[in-house]
Design a protein around this motif. Sequence first.
Motif, PDB file in Angstrom:
ATOM      1  N   ARG A 120       0.829  -1.192   0.000  1.00  0.00           N
ATOM      2  CA  ARG A 120       0.000   0.000   0.000  1.00  0.00           C
ATOM      3  C   ARG A 120       0.869   1.249   0.000  1.00  0.00           C
ATOM      4  O   ARG A 120       2.001   1.241   0.496  1.00  0.00           O
ATOM      5  CB  ARG A 120      -0.948  -0.001   1.206  1.00  0.00           C
ATOM      6  CG  ARG A 120      -1.808  -1.255   1.293  1.00  0.00           C
ATOM      7  CD  ARG A 120      -2.829  -1.161   2.396  1.00  0.00           C
ATOM      8  NE  ARG A 120      -3.972  -0.332   2.017  1.00  0.00           N
ATOM      9  CZ  ARG A 120      -5.057  -0.770   1.405  1.00  0.00           C
ATOM     10  NH1 ARG A 120      -5.167  -2.051   1.071  1.00  0.00           N
ATOM     11  NH2 ARG A 120      -6.047   0.046   1.109  1.00  0.00           N
ATOM     12  N   ILE A 128      -3.356   3.527  -0.570  1.00  0.00           N
ATOM     13  CA  ILE A 128      -3.806   3.020  -1.865  1.00  0.00           C
ATOM     14  C   ILE A 128      -3.143   1.670  -2.112  1.00  0.00           C
ATOM     15  O   ILE A 128      -1.922   1.546  -1.986  1.00  0.00           O
ATOM     16  CB  ILE A 128      -3.410   3.994  -2.992  1.00  0.00           C
ATOM     17  CG1 ILE A 128      -4.175   5.311  -2.852  1.00  0.00           C
ATOM     18  CG2 ILE A 128      -3.668   3.379  -4.361  1.00  0.00           C
ATOM     19  CD1 ILE A 128      -3.715   6.370  -3.832  1.00  0.00           C
ATOM     20  N   PRO A 129      -3.915   0.630  -2.460  1.00  0.00           N
ATOM     21  CA  PRO A 129      -3.304  -0.668  -2.758  1.00  0.00           C
ATOM     22  C   PRO A 129      -2.659  -0.649  -4.141  1.00  0.00           C
ATOM     23  O   PRO A 129      -3.223  -0.118  -5.096  1.00  0.00           O
ATOM     24  CB  PRO A 129      -4.488  -1.631  -2.711  1.00  0.00           C
ATOM     25  CG  PRO A 129      -5.675  -0.790  -3.094  1.00  0.00           C
ATOM     26  CD  PRO A 129      -5.394   0.591  -2.546  1.00  0.00           C
ATOM     27  N   SER A 131      -1.551  -2.361  -7.606  1.00  0.00           N
ATOM     28  CA  SER A 131      -1.931  -3.491  -8.445  1.00  0.00           C
ATOM     29  C   SER A 131      -0.751  -4.446  -8.572  1.00  0.00           C
ATOM     30  O   SER A 131       0.412  -4.046  -8.420  1.00  0.00           O
ATOM     31  CB  SER A 131      -2.361  -3.015  -9.833  1.00  0.00           C
ATOM     32  OG  SER A 131      -1.235  -2.544 -10.564  1.00  0.00           O
ATOM     33  N   HIS A 194      -3.340   2.682 -16.862  1.00  0.00           N
ATOM     34  CA  HIS A 194      -4.584   1.986 -16.531  1.00  0.00           C
ATOM     35  C   HIS A 194      -5.477   1.813 -17.755  1.00  0.00           C
ATOM     36  O   HIS A 194      -6.297   0.887 -17.803  1.00  0.00           O
ATOM     37  CB  HIS A 194      -5.342   2.727 -15.415  1.00  0.00           C
ATOM     38  CG  HIS A 194      -6.033   3.972 -15.872  1.00  0.00           C
ATOM     39  ND1 HIS A 194      -5.430   5.218 -15.874  1.00  0.00           N
ATOM     40  CD2 HIS A 194      -7.293   4.177 -16.353  1.00  0.00           C
ATOM     41  CE1 HIS A 194      -6.274   6.116 -16.319  1.00  0.00           C
ATOM     42  NE2 HIS A 194      -7.414   5.525 -16.622  1.00  0.00           N
ATOM     43  N   HIS A 216     -10.024  -5.240 -12.386  1.00  0.00           N
ATOM     44  CA  HIS A 216      -9.488  -5.016 -11.036  1.00  0.00           C
ATOM     45  C   HIS A 216      -8.091  -4.391 -11.119  1.00  0.00           C
ATOM     46  O   HIS A 216      -7.793  -3.424 -10.405  1.00  0.00           O
ATOM     47  CB  HIS A 216      -9.445  -6.356 -10.290  1.00  0.00           C
ATOM     48  CG  HIS A 216      -8.523  -6.389  -9.115  1.00  0.00           C
ATOM     49  ND1 HIS A 216      -8.857  -5.858  -7.892  1.00  0.00           N
ATOM     50  CD2 HIS A 216      -7.260  -6.892  -8.996  1.00  0.00           C
ATOM     51  CE1 HIS A 216      -7.846  -6.035  -7.056  1.00  0.00           C
ATOM     52  NE2 HIS A 216      -6.864  -6.645  -7.691  1.00  0.00           N
ATOM     53  N   GLU A 219      -8.374  -0.726 -12.172  1.00  0.00           N
ATOM     54  CA  GLU A 219      -8.852   0.184 -11.133  1.00  0.00           C
ATOM     55  C   GLU A 219      -7.744   0.507 -10.136  1.00  0.00           C
ATOM     56  O   GLU A 219      -7.532   1.677  -9.778  1.00  0.00           O
ATOM     57  CB  GLU A 219     -10.052  -0.439 -10.410  1.00  0.00           C
ATOM     58  CG  GLU A 219     -10.587   0.409  -9.254  1.00  0.00           C
ATOM     59  CD  GLU A 219     -10.969   1.822  -9.665  1.00  0.00           C
ATOM     60  OE1 GLU A 219     -10.811   2.739  -8.817  1.00  0.00           O
ATOM     61  OE2 GLU A 219     -11.417   2.018 -10.808  1.00  0.00           O
ATOM     62  N   ARG A 220      -7.013  -0.502  -9.689  1.00  0.00           N
ATOM     63  CA  ARG A 220      -5.916  -0.239  -8.746  1.00  0.00           C
ATOM     64  C   ARG A 220      -4.809   0.575  -9.411  1.00  0.00           C
ATOM     65  O   ARG A 220      -4.222   1.468  -8.785  1.00  0.00           O
ATOM     66  CB  ARG A 220      -5.351  -1.560  -8.217  1.00  0.00           C
ATOM     67  CG  ARG A 220      -6.182  -2.192  -7.121  1.00  0.00           C
ATOM     68  CD  ARG A 220      -5.412  -3.306  -6.433  1.00  0.00           C
ATOM     69  NE  ARG A 220      -6.174  -3.904  -5.357  1.00  0.00           N
ATOM     70  CZ  ARG A 220      -5.748  -4.951  -4.639  1.00  0.00           C
ATOM     71  NH1 ARG A 220      -4.552  -5.474  -4.891  1.00  0.00           N
ATOM     72  NH2 ARG A 220      -6.498  -5.439  -3.669  1.00  0.00           N
ATOM     73  N   THR A 221      -4.515   0.254 -10.655  1.00  0.00           N
ATOM     74  CA  THR A 221      -3.468   0.995 -11.371  1.00  0.00           C
ATOM     75  C   THR A 221      -3.871   2.454 -11.528  1.00  0.00           C
ATOM     76  O   THR A 221      -3.054   3.366 -11.370  1.00  0.00           O
ATOM     77  CB  THR A 221      -3.196   0.359 -12.744  1.00  0.00           C
ATOM     78  OG1 THR A 221      -2.755  -0.992 -12.557  1.00  0.00           O
ATOM     79  CG2 THR A 221      -2.129   1.131 -13.508  1.00  0.00           C
ATOM     80  N   ARG A 223      -5.819   4.256  -9.584  1.00  0.00           N
ATOM     81  CA  ARG A 223      -5.720   4.970  -8.310  1.00  0.00           C
ATOM     82  C   ARG A 223      -4.277   5.369  -8.014  1.00  0.00           C
ATOM     83  O   ARG A 223      -4.002   6.488  -7.580  1.00  0.00           O
ATOM     84  CB  ARG A 223      -6.284   4.100  -7.179  1.00  0.00           C
ATOM     85  CG  ARG A 223      -7.794   3.907  -7.240  1.00  0.00           C
ATOM     86  CD  ARG A 223      -8.278   3.043  -6.090  1.00  0.00           C
ATOM     87  NE  ARG A 223      -8.086   3.720  -4.804  1.00  0.00           N
ATOM     88  CZ  ARG A 223      -8.296   3.118  -3.629  1.00  0.00           C
ATOM     89  NH1 ARG A 223      -8.707   1.841  -3.591  1.00  0.00           N
ATOM     90  NH2 ARG A 223      -8.111   3.785  -2.504  1.00  0.00           N
TER      91      ARG A 223
END
Length: 456
Positions: A120, A128-129, A131, A194, A216, A219-221, A223
Amino acid sequence: MTEFVLIDVHDGRVGNEQDTTGFGHTGKDTGYICGFIMRILVILPRIPYPPRDGGAIVMFETVRELTKAGHDVDVFVLNTSRHRQPPGVVADICSHVVSVDIDTEITAPGALKNLFMPRRVSSDGGTIPLSYWLERFVSDAALGRLFDLLDERGPYDVIQCESLFTAWYGLAIRRAGRAWSDTPVVLRAHNVEHRIMERLAGERRLSVMERRYRRHLAERTKRFEMEAVRALSGVAAISPDDAAWFRSVAPGTVVDVVMPGIMMPPDDTLDAIEVEPFTLCILSSMEWAPNVEGAIWFIERVMPSIVERLPQAVLHVAGRNPGADILALHDGRHVVVHGEIDDALVFRRSKAVSVVPLFSGSGVRIKIIESMAAGVALVTTSVGAEGLPVVNGGQVVIADDIGSFADACVDLLVNGEHARAMGERGRAFAKAEFSWDRRVKDLVGLYRAVISPAGG
């Protein structure tokens, strides 16, 4: 085990004259930039050698041309398991190299762990996690060695993170609270990363679970990409479309368009290469999912229509590490898969038409610029041409469906004069728009903007 390799090419202090720049260093006019040099640290996600695929070309030539322009460039590079090379291969293009071995291989346990227990990154809104796509490039050992380098050889005027895959290190520098943490950090964004995953998530040949997992990742990328762009000092976007997105999410960050340059092959070299009639080529890294997706679409959907009208047509496919899905399409008659080739220019120039069938990706496709520089007629998609100020029917043909793509290829294969004229227009365009001296000036202009935002 993490392995460190350090190569000191020279004393790393280019120019010992009196400082007249306000940046702490001075230099001579080398043909690119007049009046000053900078001390630059470039953080690379891989050793860009050999410089054959688009990413490697951009990274290798950027470092080489900055050094050629008189700047003092140190390189910190993640020597990945997939692209492992001896760090000495880049020693001649910079002042100093520190290489750290890192394992970036994709594994099921690694992906599963990241799904539930990701690394994170701190942000104003919490954490933020990361990817899995990005987390593979994160290494605490590498970060420690990077901090040592900053202690040993700093201060630098600017630090450049090459692609989002090294942005974690840029954020760590800015948030470390050390003497060098105020050094401006620029993200050289090869893509809006992303977007690639978002587009790949729509690939129909993937299973429902694969598409969900790619959404998924996207979305993480996204953020993290937004956090990095807001937290770093500046962004060198590779296309106007990408720059527009970066500005929209980070209006307080300095964002400039810095397109890649190209080494133009001499006219006499091109003239000596014989063009094989009725041949097409795809030349791209077969490790990158959008290239594989596009090649399969062209071979399975477009090539049959071309062969039906031109039975003598042959497609030659080349690129690093083709997988089983590409190798299975080799028939030795109408589709010939070569794998990695030694001379990209000869391969590309000897074919009548170059095709770049892309439906995913972002940024600017180096292979399109290289095809134009080689004077080869080109057919691509709207996504392939994205970010390039080309005119459909001028320097390239743009087609997005099976019928129009096949029609364009047949037309160029049959009408040699039309193909040659398009190739000449493309070459003139590449020569005018993508010279390296122009691109280095653009990049140094961005450096100056983040070093002295008020223009002082």
